[in-house]
Motif scaffolding. Structure first.
Motif, PDB file in Angstrom:
ATOM      1  N   ASP A   1      13.619 -69.602  61.371  1.00 26.42           N
ATOM      2  CA  ASP A   1      15.053 -69.323  61.518  1.00 26.42           C
ATOM      3  C   ASP A   1      15.691 -68.943  60.185  1.00 26.42           C
ATOM      4  OD1 ASP A   1      17.314 -68.951  63.092  1.00 26.42           O
ATOM      5  OD2 ASP A   1      18.035 -70.990  62.763  1.00 26.42           O
ATOM      6  N   ARG A   2      14.946 -68.258  59.339  1.00 25.72           N
ATOM      7  CA  ARG A   2      15.490 -67.819  58.058  1.00 25.72           C
ATOM      8  C   ARG A   2      14.694 -66.617  57.568  1.00 25.72           C
ATOM      9  NH1 ARG A   2      20.198 -68.196  56.031  1.00 25.72           N
ATOM     10  NH2 ARG A   2      20.238 -70.411  56.587  1.00 25.72           N
ATOM     11  N   ILE A   3      15.330 -65.452  57.552  1.00 15.84           N
ATOM     12  CA  ILE A   3      14.685 -64.221  57.102  1.00 15.84           C
ATOM     13  C   ILE A   3      15.384 -63.752  55.829  1.00 15.84           C
ATOM     14  CG2 ILE A   3      14.121 -61.828  57.700  1.00 15.84           C
ATOM     15  CD1 ILE A   3      14.394 -62.692  60.675  1.00 15.84           C
ATOM     16  N   ASN A   4      14.642 -63.679  54.743  1.00 15.45           N
ATOM     17  CA  ASN A   4      15.201 -63.297  53.447  1.00 15.45           C
ATOM     18  C   ASN A   4      14.802 -61.865  53.099  1.00 15.45           C
ATOM     19  OD1 ASN A   4      16.377 -65.866  52.995  1.00 15.45           O
ATOM     20  ND2 ASN A   4      14.402 -66.661  52.290  1.00 15.45           N
TER      21      ASN A   4
ATOM     22  N   ILE B   1      20.037 -60.855  47.554  1.00 12.70           N
ATOM     23  CA  ILE B   1      19.238 -61.398  48.654  1.00 12.70           C
ATOM     24  C   ILE B   1      20.149 -61.538  49.868  1.00 12.70           C
ATOM     25  CG2 ILE B   1      17.909 -63.358  49.527  1.00 12.70           C
ATOM     26  CD1 ILE B   1      17.106 -63.951  46.633  1.00 12.70           C
ATOM     27  N   ALA B   2      19.767 -60.888  50.955  1.00 16.79           N
ATOM     28  CA  ALA B   2      20.455 -61.067  52.227  1.00 16.79           C
ATOM     29  C   ALA B   2      19.634 -62.064  53.037  1.00 16.79           C
ATOM     30  CB  ALA B   2      20.577 -59.739  52.973  1.00 16.79           C
ATOM     31  N   SER B   3      20.218 -63.211  53.313  1.00 16.71           N
ATOM     32  CA  SER B   3      19.509 -64.264  54.033  1.00 16.71           C
ATOM     33  C   SER B   3      20.074 -64.360  55.445  1.00 16.71           C
ATOM     34  CB  SER B   3      19.671 -65.598  53.297  1.00 16.71           C
ATOM     35  OG  SER B   3      18.840 -66.590  53.870  1.00 16.71           O
ATOM     36  N   PHE B   4      19.239 -64.047  56.428  1.00 19.27           N
ATOM     37  CA  PHE B   4      19.661 -63.922  57.819  1.00 19.27           C
ATOM     38  C   PHE B   4      19.160 -65.106  58.643  1.00 19.27           C
ATOM     39  CE2 PHE B   4      18.565 -61.834  62.062  1.00 19.27           C
ATOM     40  CZ  PHE B   4      19.842 -62.023  62.585  1.00 19.27           C
ATOM     41  N   LYS B   5      20.074 -65.731  59.391  1.00 16.18           N
ATOM     42  CA  LYS B   5      19.732 -66.853  60.272  1.00 16.18           C
ATOM     43  C   LYS B   5      19.812 -66.352  61.715  1.00 16.18           C
ATOM     44  CE  LYS B   5      20.933 -71.753  60.989  1.00 16.18           C
ATOM     45  NZ  LYS B   5      19.619 -72.279  60.582  1.00 16.18           N
ATOM     46  N   PRO B   6      18.670 -66.034  62.350  1.00 13.69           N
ATOM     47  CA  PRO B   6      18.673 -65.419  63.686  1.00 13.69           C
ATOM     48  C   PRO B   6      19.359 -66.246  64.765  1.00 13.69           C
ATOM     49  CG  PRO B   6      16.507 -65.240  62.676  1.00 13.69           C
ATOM     50  CD  PRO B   6      17.310 -66.158  61.803  1.00 13.69           C
TER      51      PRO B   6
ATOM     52  N   GLU C   1       7.523 -54.661  45.045  1.00 13.29           N
ATOM     53  CA  GLU C   1       6.663 -55.783  45.421  1.00 13.29           C
ATOM     54  C   GLU C   1       6.547 -56.802  44.276  1.00 13.29           C
ATOM     55  OE1 GLU C   1       2.989 -54.600  47.125  1.00 13.29           O
ATOM     56  OE2 GLU C   1       3.948 -53.470  48.754  1.00 13.29           O
ATOM     57  N   LEU C   2       6.482 -56.311  43.028  1.00 15.35           N
ATOM     58  CA  LEU C   2       6.462 -57.235  41.899  1.00 15.35           C
ATOM     59  C   LEU C   2       7.802 -57.955  41.790  1.00 15.35           C
ATOM     60  CD1 LEU C   2       5.131 -58.493  39.434  1.00 15.35           C
ATOM     61  CD2 LEU C   2       5.911 -56.530  38.077  1.00 15.35           C
ATOM     62  N   THR C   3       8.888 -57.247  42.056  1.00 11.22           N
ATOM     63  CA  THR C   3      10.210 -57.876  42.021  1.00 11.22           C
ATOM     64  C   THR C   3      10.301 -58.982  43.059  1.00 11.22           C
ATOM     65  OG1 THR C   3      11.096 -55.687  41.437  1.00 11.22           O
ATOM     66  CG2 THR C   3      12.689 -57.405  41.971  1.00 11.22           C
ATOM     67  N   VAL C   4       9.775 -58.731  44.243  1.00 15.78           N
ATOM     68  CA  VAL C   4       9.737 -59.753  45.293  1.00 15.78           C
ATOM     69  C   VAL C   4       8.985 -60.988  44.797  1.00 15.78           C
ATOM     70  CG1 VAL C   4       8.695 -60.337  47.519  1.00 15.78           C
ATOM     71  CG2 VAL C   4       9.982 -58.220  47.275  1.00 15.78           C
ATOM     72  N   GLU C   5       7.840 -60.765  44.191  1.00 15.83           N
ATOM     73  CA  GLU C   5       7.017 -61.881  43.694  1.00 15.83           C
ATOM     74  C   GLU C   5       7.761 -62.689  42.634  1.00 15.83           C
ATOM     75  OE1 GLU C   5       3.117 -62.263  40.840  1.00 15.83           O
ATOM     76  OE2 GLU C   5       3.092 -60.678  42.363  1.00 15.83           O
ATOM     77  N   VAL C   6       8.408 -62.001  41.692  1.00 17.42           N
ATOM     78  CA  VAL C   6       9.118 -62.674  40.600  1.00 17.42           C
ATOM     79  C   VAL C   6      10.288 -63.492  41.132  1.00 17.42           C
ATOM     80  CG1 VAL C   6      10.559 -62.297  38.557  1.00 17.42           C
ATOM     81  CG2 VAL C   6       8.430 -61.010  38.840  1.00 17.42           C
TER      82      VAL C   6
ATOM     83  N   LEU D   1      13.161 -68.495  42.405  1.00 21.44           N
ATOM     84  CA  LEU D   1      14.079 -69.237  43.265  1.00 21.44           C
ATOM     85  C   LEU D   1      13.359 -70.197  44.205  1.00 21.44           C
ATOM     86  CD1 LEU D   1      16.612 -66.414  44.227  1.00 21.44           C
ATOM     87  CD2 LEU D   1      16.698 -67.997  42.302  1.00 21.44           C
ATOM     88  N   ASP D   2      12.034 -70.127  44.224  1.00 19.51           N
ATOM     89  CA  ASP D   2      11.214 -70.990  45.081  1.00 19.51           C
ATOM     90  C   ASP D   2      11.586 -70.832  46.561  1.00 19.51           C
ATOM     91  OD1 ASP D   2       9.211 -72.801  45.669  1.00 19.51           O
ATOM     92  OD2 ASP D   2      10.515 -74.552  45.453  1.00 19.51           O
ATOM     93  N   ILE D   3      11.731 -69.573  46.982  1.00 17.04           N
ATOM     94  CA  ILE D   3      11.992 -69.264  48.393  1.00 17.04           C
ATOM     95  C   ILE D   3      11.124 -68.074  48.793  1.00 17.04           C
ATOM     96  CG2 ILE D   3      14.378 -70.105  48.389  1.00 17.04           C
ATOM     97  CD1 ILE D   3      15.270 -67.164  48.225  1.00 17.04           C
ATOM     98  N   PRO D   4      10.767 -67.961  50.065  1.00 21.38           N
ATOM     99  CA  PRO D   4      10.023 -66.780  50.498  1.00 21.38           C
ATOM    100  C   PRO D   4      10.935 -65.564  50.599  1.00 21.38           C
ATOM    101  CG  PRO D   4      10.513 -68.170  52.382  1.00 21.38           C
ATOM    102  CD  PRO D   4      10.988 -68.927  51.169  1.00 21.38           C
ATOM    103  N   ILE D   5      10.465 -64.432  50.137  1.00 21.09           N
ATOM    104  CA  ILE D   5      11.162 -63.156  50.331  1.00 21.09           C
ATOM    105  C   ILE D   5      10.307 -62.354  51.307  1.00 21.09           C
ATOM    106  CG2 ILE D   5      12.047 -61.052  49.281  1.00 21.09           C
ATOM    107  CD1 ILE D   5      13.533 -63.493  48.342  1.00 21.09           C
ATOM    108  N   HIS D   6      10.802 -62.173  52.514  1.00 21.78           N
ATOM    109  CA  HIS D   6       9.981 -61.567  53.568  1.00 21.78           C
ATOM    110  C   HIS D   6       9.967 -60.043  53.533  1.00 21.78           C
ATOM    111  CE1 HIS D   6      11.431 -65.544  55.128  1.00 21.78           C
ATOM    112  NE2 HIS D   6      10.129 -65.689  55.292  1.00 21.78           N
TER     113      HIS D   6
END
Length: 248
Positions: free
Chosen positions: A25-28, A50-55, A98-103, A108-113
């Motif tokens: 229930d969290r898409i980043n 970061i746009a964090s979407f709660k479906p 993709e490297l930016t996503v990883e960094v 921030l210790d969150i998944p970036i999907h």
């Protein structure tokens, strides 16, 4: 860049395919804006959000990340976060995001999907393709040192233009909208990165509202222009069915 039959294949039976992060229930989604061709440091990211979407309730939170934030980038040491995309492009052309996503994910210790990346030319042209956007300007923006592209080595009088946007409802074309979101030397409360991030979010929401308005959705010419612009200036790891699912 997926052909017609490929798109049909994605659409058939896609109802049961969930998005990454949907089960939790969290898409980043990482949103990146970069200079692109014709700009100094074309792959430096001027905008990072970061746009964090709660479906479950269709709520979206936007978080802006200061481009000067110092972070560790594997193989490059401690650098400004807006360099990650450029370093990634150096290692793997076309995959800087993709490297930016990883960094950012590690920082921030969150998944970036997912990620979405667009350059300045594409940003301006999409707004023009849509016929401009309406933006509520919260504070008058008075910036006497807005840099003129291509004049980086000119004298002070030729290097800058005076950018002045009054408080209130303003109708912006692509060029003015880009200046509004990029300004860094505004007087008073508009002269810091937090105000700049807020302006970027305002314009992003204005673009979203215009793109999803009835006047746009029933206009195949507008849609065709926007899609053509996206094909030239936009990159993402979203698949076709995933984009359709997230908008549904």
């Amino acid at each position: 860049n997926v052909g017609l039959w490929g798109q049909i294949k994605y659409l058939i039976g896609s109802d049961d395919k969930k998005l990454a992060g949907e089960e939790e229930d969290r898409i980043n989604i990482l949103l990146l804006g970069m200079g692109g061709a014709g700009h100094d440091g074309p792959y430096l990211t001027d905008t990072i959000m970061i746009a964090s979407f709660k479906p479950s309730n269709n709520q979206v939170a936007l978080t802006s990340i200061p481009r000067d934030l110092m972070v560790p980038i594997a193989g490059f040491g401690w650098r400004k976060i807006n360099h990650a995309n450029a370093f990634g492009e150096t290692k793997n052309p076309g995959l800087g995001a993709e490297l930016t996503v990883e960094v950012i994910s590690k920082t921030l210790d969150i998944p970036i999907h997912y990620y979405v990346r667009i350059d300045f030319a594409g940003f301006k042209k999409i707004i023009d393709d849509l016929g401009g956007v309406k933006v509520e300007v919260e504070n008058t923006l008075d910036d006497e040192k807005y840099p003129i592209p291509g004049k980086e080595t000119a004298t002070t009088s030729e290097r800058y233009e005076h950018l002045y946007i009054e408080q209130g409802t303003q109708y912006m074309d692509g060029d003015l909208a880009l200046k509004y979101v990029r300004s860094r030397q505004g007087k008073g409360v508009e002269g810091n990165d937090f105000a700049r991030s807020k302006r970027q979010q305002k314009v992003l929401m204005a673009v979203k509202d215009k793109a999803l308005s009835v006047s746009t959705l029933v206009n195949p010419v507008k849609i065709s222009k926007v899609m053509d612009t996206l094909s030239q200036h936009f990159s993402t790891n979203f698949k076709v069915y995933e984009m359709i699912r997230i908008f549904n």
